[in-house]
Design an enzyme around this catalytic site. Structure first.
Site, PDB file in Angstrom:
ATOM      1  N   GLY A  52      29.798  31.373  46.943  1.00  0.00           N
ATOM      2  CA  GLY A  52      30.534  32.629  47.101  1.00  0.00           C
ATOM      3  C   GLY A  52      29.651  33.718  47.702  1.00  0.00           C
ATOM      4  N   SER A  55      29.833  43.662  35.493  1.00  0.00           N
ATOM      5  CA  SER A  55      30.435  44.600  36.439  1.00  0.00           C
ATOM      6  C   SER A  55      30.447  46.008  35.864  1.00  0.00           C
ATOM      7  CB  SER A  55      31.877  44.146  36.679  1.00  0.00           C
ATOM      8  OG  SER A  55      32.625  45.161  37.292  1.00  0.00           O
ATOM      9  N   THR A 110      32.835  47.691  35.869  1.00  0.00           N
ATOM     10  CA  THR A 110      34.167  47.867  35.298  1.00  0.00           C
ATOM     11  C   THR A 110      34.137  47.843  33.762  1.00  0.00           C
ATOM     12  OG1 THR A 110      36.453  47.163  35.603  1.00  0.00           O
ATOM     13  CG2 THR A 110      34.882  45.427  35.231  1.00  0.00           C
ATOM     14  N   TYR A 149      40.743  41.493  33.938  1.00  0.00           N
ATOM     15  CA  TYR A 149      39.454  41.152  34.555  1.00  0.00           C
ATOM     16  C   TYR A 149      38.314  41.851  33.815  1.00  0.00           C
ATOM     17  CZ  TYR A 149      35.538  41.294  37.806  1.00  0.00           C
ATOM     18  OH  TYR A 149      34.281  41.207  38.355  1.00  0.00           O
ATOM     19  N   LYS A 192      34.988  40.338  31.534  1.00  0.00           N
ATOM     20  CA  LYS A 192      33.551  40.641  31.744  1.00  0.00           C
ATOM     21  C   LYS A 192      32.936  41.184  30.458  1.00  0.00           C
ATOM     22  CE  LYS A 192      33.100  39.126  35.825  1.00  0.00           C
ATOM     23  NZ  LYS A 192      32.217  38.011  36.140  1.00  0.00           N
ATOM     24  N   TYR A 230      27.029  44.819  38.171  1.00  0.00           N
ATOM     25  CA  TYR A 230      27.028  45.176  39.591  1.00  0.00           C
ATOM     26  C   TYR A 230      27.926  46.379  39.819  1.00  0.00           C
ATOM     27  CZ  TYR A 230      26.284  40.044  39.987  1.00  0.00           C
ATOM     28  OH  TYR A 230      25.887  38.741  39.845  1.00  0.00           O
ATOM     29  N   PHE A 231      27.495  47.226  40.737  1.00  0.00           N
ATOM     30  CA  PHE A 231      28.397  48.247  41.252  1.00  0.00           C
ATOM     31  C   PHE A 231      29.108  47.630  42.470  1.00  0.00           C
ATOM     32  CE2 PHE A 231      28.248  51.934  38.472  1.00  0.00           C
ATOM     33  CZ  PHE A 231      27.452  51.376  37.492  1.00  0.00           C
ATOM     34  N   ASN A 232      29.191  48.254  43.605  1.00  0.00           N
ATOM     35  CA  ASN A 232      30.059  47.706  44.655  1.00  0.00           C
ATOM     36  C   ASN A 232      29.258  47.011  45.752  1.00  0.00           C
ATOM     37  OD1 ASN A 232      31.499  49.888  43.184  1.00  0.00           O
ATOM     38  ND2 ASN A 232      33.172  49.309  44.533  1.00  0.00           N
ATOM     39  N   ASN A 281      39.199  44.590  48.166  1.00  0.00           N
ATOM     40  CA  ASN A 281      38.082  45.534  48.141  1.00  0.00           C
ATOM     41  C   ASN A 281      37.921  46.222  49.481  1.00  0.00           C
ATOM     42  OD1 ASN A 281      36.670  43.117  46.090  1.00  0.00           O
ATOM     43  ND2 ASN A 281      37.076  45.180  45.378  1.00  0.00           N
ATOM     44  N   ARG A 307      32.232  55.567  45.357  1.00  0.00           N
ATOM     45  CA  ARG A 307      31.665  54.397  44.681  1.00  0.00           C
ATOM     46  C   ARG A 307      30.205  54.233  45.090  1.00  0.00           C
ATOM     47  NH1 ARG A 307      35.782  55.109  42.773  1.00  0.00           N
ATOM     48  NH2 ARG A 307      37.483  53.689  42.210  1.00  0.00           N
TER      49      ARG A 307
HETATM   50  P1  NAD Z   1      33.217  35.099  45.156  1.00  0.00           P
HETATM   51  O1  NAD Z   1      34.640  34.816  44.862  1.00  0.00           O
HETATM   52  O2  NAD Z   1      32.790  35.243  46.567  1.00  0.00           O
HETATM   53  O3  NAD Z   1      32.287  33.981  44.486  1.00  0.00           O
HETATM   54  C1  NAD Z   1      32.648  33.301  43.304  1.00  0.00           C
HETATM   55  C2  NAD Z   1      32.469  31.804  43.567  1.00  0.00           C
HETATM   56  O4  NAD Z   1      32.817  31.094  42.381  1.00  0.00           O
HETATM   57  C3  NAD Z   1      33.380  31.290  44.684  1.00  0.00           C
HETATM   58  O5  NAD Z   1      32.614  30.537  45.593  1.00  0.00           O
HETATM   59  C4  NAD Z   1      34.409  30.439  43.960  1.00  0.00           C
HETATM   60  O6  NAD Z   1      34.856  29.359  44.766  1.00  0.00           O
HETATM   61  C5  NAD Z   1      33.613  29.989  42.740  1.00  0.00           C
HETATM   62  N1  NAD Z   1      34.444  29.663  41.581  1.00  0.00           N
HETATM   63  C6  NAD Z   1      35.496  30.371  41.073  1.00  0.00           C
HETATM   64  N2  NAD Z   1      36.011  29.727  40.010  1.00  0.00           N
HETATM   65  C7  NAD Z   1      35.249  28.635  39.821  1.00  0.00           C
HETATM   66  C8  NAD Z   1      35.288  27.568  38.877  1.00  0.00           C
HETATM   67  N3  NAD Z   1      36.238  27.512  37.928  1.00  0.00           N
HETATM   68  N4  NAD Z   1      34.356  26.589  38.956  1.00  0.00           N
HETATM   69  C9  NAD Z   1      33.410  26.620  39.930  1.00  0.00           C
HETATM   70  N5  NAD Z   1      33.345  27.588  40.871  1.00  0.00           N
HETATM   71  C10 NAD Z   1      34.249  28.577  40.805  1.00  0.00           C
HETATM   72  O7  NAD Z   1      32.820  36.389  44.304  1.00  0.00           O
HETATM   73  P2  NAD Z   1      31.481  37.258  44.326  1.00  0.00           P
HETATM   74  O8  NAD Z   1      31.815  38.574  44.873  1.00  0.00           O
HETATM   75  O9  NAD Z   1      30.363  36.469  44.891  1.00  0.00           O
HETATM   76  O10 NAD Z   1      31.301  37.454  42.760  1.00  0.00           O
HETATM   77  C11 NAD Z   1      30.445  36.625  41.985  1.00  0.00           C
HETATM   78  C12 NAD Z   1      30.544  37.060  40.536  1.00  0.00           C
HETATM   79  O11 NAD Z   1      30.210  38.450  40.449  1.00  0.00           O
HETATM   80  C13 NAD Z   1      31.934  36.918  39.916  1.00  0.00           C
HETATM   81  O12 NAD Z   1      31.796  36.488  38.588  1.00  0.00           O
HETATM   82  C14 NAD Z   1      32.494  38.340  39.970  1.00  0.00           C
HETATM   83  O13 NAD Z   1      33.428  38.571  38.950  1.00  0.00           O
HETATM   84  C15 NAD Z   1      31.231  39.156  39.769  1.00  0.00           C
HETATM   85  N6  NAD Z   1      31.327  40.527  40.317  1.00  0.00           N
HETATM   86  C16 NAD Z   1      31.677  40.715  41.612  1.00  0.00           C
HETATM   87  C17 NAD Z   1      31.820  42.012  42.116  1.00  0.00           C
HETATM   88  C18 NAD Z   1      32.262  42.256  43.537  1.00  0.00           C
HETATM   89  O14 NAD Z   1      32.737  43.365  43.813  1.00  0.00           O
HETATM   90  N7  NAD Z   1      32.100  41.305  44.454  1.00  0.00           N
HETATM   91  C19 NAD Z   1      31.566  43.111  41.287  1.00  0.00           C
HETATM   92  C20 NAD Z   1      31.177  42.891  39.974  1.00  0.00           C
HETATM   93  C21 NAD Z   1      31.072  41.577  39.497  1.00  0.00           C
HETATM   94  N1  UFG Z   2      40.089  51.490  48.685  1.00  0.00           N
HETATM   95  C1  UFG Z   2      40.970  51.938  49.644  1.00  0.00           C
HETATM   96  N2  UFG Z   2      41.637  51.019  50.395  1.00  0.00           N
HETATM   97  C2  UFG Z   2      41.466  49.672  50.237  1.00  0.00           C
HETATM   98  C3  UFG Z   2      40.555  49.221  49.247  1.00  0.00           C
HETATM   99  C4  UFG Z   2      39.900  50.161  48.486  1.00  0.00           C
HETATM  100  O1  UFG Z   2      41.160  53.147  49.813  1.00  0.00           O
HETATM  101  O2  UFG Z   2      42.117  48.887  50.946  1.00  0.00           O
HETATM  102  C5  UFG Z   2      39.328  52.482  47.893  1.00  0.00           C
HETATM  103  C6  UFG Z   2      39.634  52.422  46.407  1.00  0.00           C
HETATM  104  O3  UFG Z   2      40.748  53.223  46.104  1.00  0.00           O
HETATM  105  C7  UFG Z   2      38.314  52.939  45.812  1.00  0.00           C
HETATM  106  C8  UFG Z   2      37.258  52.428  46.795  1.00  0.00           C
HETATM  107  O4  UFG Z   2      37.949  52.158  48.010  1.00  0.00           O
HETATM  108  O5  UFG Z   2      38.288  54.350  45.844  1.00  0.00           O
HETATM  109  C9  UFG Z   2      36.576  51.152  46.340  1.00  0.00           C
HETATM  110  O6  UFG Z   2      37.555  50.179  45.991  1.00  0.00           O
HETATM  111  P1  UFG Z   2      37.193  48.643  45.774  1.00  0.00           P
HETATM  112  O7  UFG Z   2      38.471  47.909  45.481  1.00  0.00           O
HETATM  113  O8  UFG Z   2      36.380  48.128  46.905  1.00  0.00           O
HETATM  114  O9  UFG Z   2      36.227  48.673  44.508  1.00  0.00           O
HETATM  115  P2  UFG Z   2      36.469  49.163  43.027  1.00  0.00           P
HETATM  116  O10 UFG Z   2      35.395  50.155  42.716  1.00  0.00           O
HETATM  117  O11 UFG Z   2      37.854  49.556  42.765  1.00  0.00           O
HETATM  118  O12 UFG Z   2      36.218  47.809  42.202  1.00  0.00           O
HETATM  119  C10 UFG Z   2      35.161  46.912  42.534  1.00  0.00           C
HETATM  120  C11 UFG Z   2      35.562  45.500  42.090  1.00  0.00           C
HETATM  121  C12 UFG Z   2      35.638  45.443  40.606  1.00  0.00           C
HETATM  122  C13 UFG Z   2      34.358  45.900  40.027  1.00  0.00           C
HETATM  123  C14 UFG Z   2      33.996  47.274  40.517  1.00  0.00           C
HETATM  124  C15 UFG Z   2      32.642  47.691  40.021  1.00  0.00           C
HETATM  125  O13 UFG Z   2      36.816  45.141  42.636  1.00  0.00           O
HETATM  126  O14 UFG Z   2      35.835  44.104  40.213  1.00  0.00           O
HETATM  127  O15 UFG Z   2      33.974  47.295  41.937  1.00  0.00           O
HETATM  128  O16 UFG Z   2      31.740  46.678  40.244  1.00  0.00           O
HETATM  129  F1  UFG Z   2      34.452  45.934  38.688  1.00  0.00           F
END
Ligand code: NAD
Ligand code: UFG
Length: 341
Positions: free
Chosen positions: A12, A126, A128, A150, A154, A178-180, A200, A232
């Protein structure tokens, strides 16, 4: 001998970037992923970037027999657990699926670690998990809460890890909030490539820049922020990856468990992000102002002192690098990965 790490969800977005840094730091790494939100071709890309064959096993963390087999086949020193589902809106519609994959999946990993005697785990948490009424900067001592399934998963995983440590003092955990995440690897070969329409901001903007979508919908411009759009803390995914290496190194040195924010400490608005991306891609990207998205907060950004103090971690990359690396990826790497490849 090199330490051996299991990366769940390693194909991922964040996992693939962390893989590259782990290999560069001299670790042996095995990836498991069920490909529900990634593509098999990422494994070949990782080989291109690192010059090392990728040890990838297609497996689901819900499949206990497959997990047990991976732990039998390898002598792991630590696990970095990325595998999970991350779409907030989908979690509201399918909460049971989120509890199953995110919570049961992590418990399965912990049980497999217990059988194999593996005592270190880094977990993807996260921002969140902070109580939505807390003002930014958010620090790790602030009260937690959740606003959707979600976030609940977490927070529950964090609590399960803490209780597992209580029961087994040898178990060490690195909980990373993690933040964004934003941006892509400098090679342009790996980046964020969701299988569905992105929720996102950054992946959506990148698809407006590529012409896949006509405009960005901005969810509200009436927040109490300087330009009215949400703020963010965007952190370059390469910085996040470096944070994971520091976290797992601390655990393998048998330092105490840690729970830290991974952010930059600085916030940008939606319009600032769109403008920065417009500069990176060389054209003004269109947008429309829409009503607020349910559950969104006006401003969130991290306090970063604890990660610096405990792990020596600070983000070094800025907004321009996040946007230019994302655009490089969209223009080069992203096009080469076929839908099933
Ligand atoms: P992503 O979806 O790109 O990566 C997650 C990977 O896990 C994918 O490759 C998916 O195929 C795999 N996966 C999902 N379910 C699975 C399962 N049951 N068994 C094996 N593999 C599985 O997401 P990411 O952005 O790389 O996020 C990684 C982690 O970080 C996640 O747990 C997510 O919740 C967390 N996180 C992400 C963000 C963000 O904004 N990207 C923010 C905070 C936390
Ligand atoms: N936004 C838009 N248009 C879009 C998408 C987002 O205006 O199409 C705005 C949102 O309203 C927000 C900002 O962009 O103000 C960021 O939004 P994201 O959806 O990219 O991110 P969030 O901060 O809402 O949430 C993300 C992840 C959560 C995680 C959080 C903190 O989706 O899972 O960051 O890590 F928990």
């Amino acid at each position: 001998m090199a330490f051996k790490i299991l990366l769940t969800g390693g194909l991922g977005y964040i996992g693939s970037h962390t893989y590259v840094d782990l290999i560069a730091a001299g670790f042996d790494v095995v990836i498991i992923d069920n490909l529900c939100n990634s593509k098999r071709g990422v494994s070949d890309r990782l080989e291109q970037v690192t010059g090392v064959p990728t040890d990838f096993v297609e497996a689901d963390v819900l499949d206990k027999a497959a997990l047990a087999q991976v732990f039998t086949d390898h002598n792991f020193d630590a696990v970095i657990h990325f595998a999970g589902l991350k779409a907030v809106g989908e979690s509201v519609e399918k909460p049971l699926q989120y509890f199953q994959v995110n919570v049961v999946g992590m418990v399965n990993v912990l049980q497999a670690m217990q059988v194999a005697g593996v005592k270190s785990i880094v977990f993807s948490s996260s921002a969140t998990v902070y109580d939505p009424i807390q003002p930014s900067p958010l620090n790790e001592g602030m009260p937690t809460g959740y606003a959707n399934p979600y976030g609940y998963t977490k927070l529950t995983c964090e609590q399960i890890l803490q209780q597992a440590c209580h029961a087994d003092p040898d178990l060490k955990t690195g909980i990373l909030r993690y933040f964004n995440p934003a941006g892509a690897h400098a090679s342009g070969l790996i980046g964020e490539d969701p299988n569905d329409i992105p929720n996102n901001l950054m992946p959506y903007i990148s698809r407006v820049a590529s012409g896949d979508y006509p405009f960005l919908r901005i969810w509200g411009n009436d927040y109490d922020t300087p330009d009215g759009t949400g703020i963010r803390d965007y952190i370059h995914v390469a910085d996040l990856a470096a944070g994971h290496v520091k976290s797992v190194q601390a655990l393998l040195s048998r330092e105490a468990s840690h729970l830290v924010n991974l952010g930059t400490g600085k916030g940008y608005s939606v319009l600032e992000m769109l403008n920065a991306y417009s500069t990176a891609c060389g054209r003004a990207l269109p947008y429309e102002i829409m009503p607020r998205r349910a559950g969104d907060l006006a401003t969130t950004f991290a306090e970063v002192g604890r990660a610096k103090q405990l792990l020596g971690f600070s983000a070094t990359r800025g907004l321009d690098e996040m946007c230019s690396s994302s655009w490089h990826w969209i223009n080069t790497g992203a096009k080469l990965v076929s839908p099933d490849g």
